[in-house]
Design a protein around this motif. Structure first.
Motif, mmCIF file in Angstrom:
data_model
loop_
_atom_site.group_PDB
_atom_site.id
_atom_site.type_symbol
_atom_site.label_atom_id
_atom_site.label_comp_id
_atom_site.label_asym_id
_atom_site.label_seq_id
_atom_site.Cartn_x
_atom_site.Cartn_y
_atom_site.Cartn_z
ATOM 1 N N GLN A 1 0.949 -0.781 -0.130
ATOM 2 C CA GLN A 1 -0.492 0.085 -0.371
ATOM 3 C C GLN A 1 0.917 1.075 0.455
ATOM 4 O O GLN A 1 1.621 1.432 0.809
ATOM 5 N N GLU A 2 0.954 2.590 -0.872
ATOM 6 C CA GLU A 2 1.678 3.488 -0.520
ATOM 7 C C GLU A 2 0.275 4.739 -0.198
ATOM 8 O O GLU A 2 -0.819 5.077 -0.314
ATOM 9 N N ALA A 3 1.241 5.212 0.324
ATOM 10 C CA ALA A 3 0.058 6.421 1.247
ATOM 11 C C ALA A 3 1.113 7.648 1.246
ATOM 12 O O ALA A 3 3.166 7.592 0.324
ATOM 13 N N THR A 4 1.083 9.253 1.490
ATOM 14 C CA THR A 4 1.694 10.439 1.222
ATOM 15 C C THR A 4 1.934 10.333 3.017
ATOM 16 O O THR A 4 1.405 10.582 3.592
ATOM 17 N N VAL A 5 3.410 10.867 3.228
ATOM 18 C CA VAL A 5 3.594 11.247 4.649
ATOM 19 C C VAL A 5 2.307 12.544 5.255
ATOM 20 O O VAL A 5 2.708 13.453 4.191
ATOM 21 N N LYS A 6 1.066 12.645 5.996
ATOM 22 C CA LYS A 6 0.517 13.862 6.271
ATOM 23 C C LYS A 6 1.319 14.937 7.610
ATOM 24 O O LYS A 6 1.236 15.888 7.853
ATOM 25 N N ARG A 7 1.944 13.827 8.556
ATOM 26 C CA ARG A 7 2.218 14.869 9.493
ATOM 27 C C ARG A 7 3.404 13.630 10.478
ATOM 28 O O ARG A 7 3.210 12.756 10.016
ATOM 29 N N VAL A 8 4.281 14.099 10.687
ATOM 30 C CA VAL A 8 5.739 13.100 11.866
ATOM 31 C C VAL A 8 5.350 13.545 13.296
ATOM 32 O O VAL A 8 5.789 15.475 13.535
ATOM 33 N N GLY A 9 4.977 12.877 14.438
ATOM 34 C CA GLY A 9 4.686 13.152 15.345
ATOM 35 C C GLY A 9 5.865 13.454 16.317
ATOM 36 O O GLY A 9 7.048 12.391 16.394
ATOM 37 N N GLY A 10 5.711 12.866 17.650
ATOM 38 C CA GLY A 10 7.471 12.801 18.775
ATOM 39 C C GLY A 10 7.899 14.132 19.081
ATOM 40 O O GLY A 10 7.529 15.482 18.639
ATOM 41 N N LYS A 11 9.063 14.122 19.769
ATOM 42 C CA LYS A 11 9.709 15.077 20.723
ATOM 43 C C LYS A 11 10.283 15.575 19.413
ATOM 44 O O LYS A 11 10.615 14.629 18.114
ATOM 45 N N PHE B 1 15.430 12.934 13.434
ATOM 46 C CA PHE B 1 15.773 11.900 13.573
ATOM 47 C C PHE B 1 14.810 10.996 11.556
ATOM 48 O O PHE B 1 15.539 10.907 10.304
ATOM 49 N N LEU B 2 13.367 11.286 11.951
ATOM 50 C CA LEU B 2 12.916 10.702 10.971
ATOM 51 C C LEU B 2 12.853 11.484 9.517
ATOM 52 O O LEU B 2 12.441 10.892 8.700
ATOM 53 N N GLY B 3 12.888 12.682 9.855
ATOM 54 C CA GLY B 3 12.985 13.356 8.467
ATOM 55 C C GLY B 3 14.230 13.211 7.790
ATOM 56 O O GLY B 3 14.721 13.243 6.473
ATOM 57 N N ASN B 4 15.371 12.778 9.061
ATOM 58 C CA ASN B 4 16.809 13.199 8.427
ATOM 59 C C ASN B 4 16.386 11.522 7.785
ATOM 60 O O ASN B 4 17.205 11.280 6.277
ATOM 61 N N ARG C 1 15.429 1.578 1.293
ATOM 62 C CA ARG C 1 14.361 0.598 2.194
ATOM 63 C C ARG C 1 14.336 1.621 2.999
ATOM 64 O O ARG C 1 15.675 1.304 4.065
ATOM 65 N N VAL C 2 14.246 1.383 4.298
ATOM 66 C CA VAL C 2 14.333 1.492 5.697
ATOM 67 C C VAL C 2 13.348 0.970 6.891
ATOM 68 O O VAL C 2 12.341 0.550 6.447
ATOM 69 N N ALA C 3 14.047 0.239 7.484
ATOM 70 C CA ALA C 3 13.256 -0.570 8.658
ATOM 71 C C ALA C 3 13.503 0.051 9.958
ATOM 72 O O ALA C 3 14.038 0.949 10.108
ATOM 73 N N LEU C 4 11.476 -0.242 10.299
ATOM 74 C CA LEU C 4 11.120 0.858 11.692
ATOM 75 C C LEU C 4 10.814 0.075 12.573
ATOM 76 O O LEU C 4 9.842 -1.512 11.984
ATOM 77 N N SER C 5 11.043 0.576 13.525
ATOM 78 C CA SER C 5 10.327 -0.005 14.980
ATOM 79 C C SER C 5 8.595 0.040 14.703
ATOM 80 O O SER C 5 8.459 0.934 14.944
ATOM 81 N N MET C 6 7.730 -0.544 15.615
ATOM 82 C CA MET C 6 6.673 0.149 15.966
ATOM 83 C C MET C 6 6.190 1.582 16.563
ATOM 84 O O MET C 6 5.480 2.039 15.807
ATOM 85 N N GLY C 7 6.883 1.343 17.272
ATOM 86 C CA GLY C 7 7.221 3.060 18.073
ATOM 87 C C GLY C 7 7.567 3.673 16.846
ATOM 88 O O GLY C 7 6.999 4.844 16.512
ATOM 89 N N MET C 8 8.516 3.609 16.206
ATOM 90 C CA MET C 8 8.806 5.173 15.768
ATOM 91 C C MET C 8 7.872 4.871 14.524
ATOM 92 O O MET C 8 7.145 6.127 13.880
ATOM 93 N N ALA C 9 7.503 3.842 13.879
ATOM 94 C CA ALA C 9 6.497 3.669 13.237
ATOM 95 C C ALA C 9 5.202 4.334 12.917
ATOM 96 O O ALA C 9 3.989 5.168 12.049
ATOM 97 N N ASN C 10 4.282 4.776 14.067
ATOM 98 C CA ASN C 10 3.239 4.911 15.031
ATOM 99 C C ASN C 10 3.524 6.365 14.846
ATOM 100 O O ASN C 10 2.179 7.199 15.048
#
Length: 69
Positions: free
Chosen positions: A10-20, A26-29, A56-65
């Protein structure tokens, strides 16, 4: 909807990145910025492999949320 809710292929577009600030930086980089298309390659136990900006990037569930699409 968080990135973890997407199915493989499934493909989508990033709408927002949350967190500190440091998490968002980090996610922006890694390429997760607003307006960027992302595709879930595979999912195993909530952890994801995601195709973003020809990488290709591997993400943990916490980062992907933290990534909303």
């Amino acid at each position: 909807m968080p990135l973890t809710m997407m199915r493989p292929g499934q493909e989508a577009t990033v709408k927002r990145v949350g967190g500190k600030d440091e998490v968002r930086r980090f996610l922006g980089n890694l390429g997760f910025v607003e307006g960027t298309p992302v595709t879930v390659v595979s999912q195993l136990g909530g952890n994801l492999i995601v195709h973003v900006k020809d990488t290709r990037v591997a993400l943990s569930m916490g980062m992907a949320n933290r990534i909303l699409v």
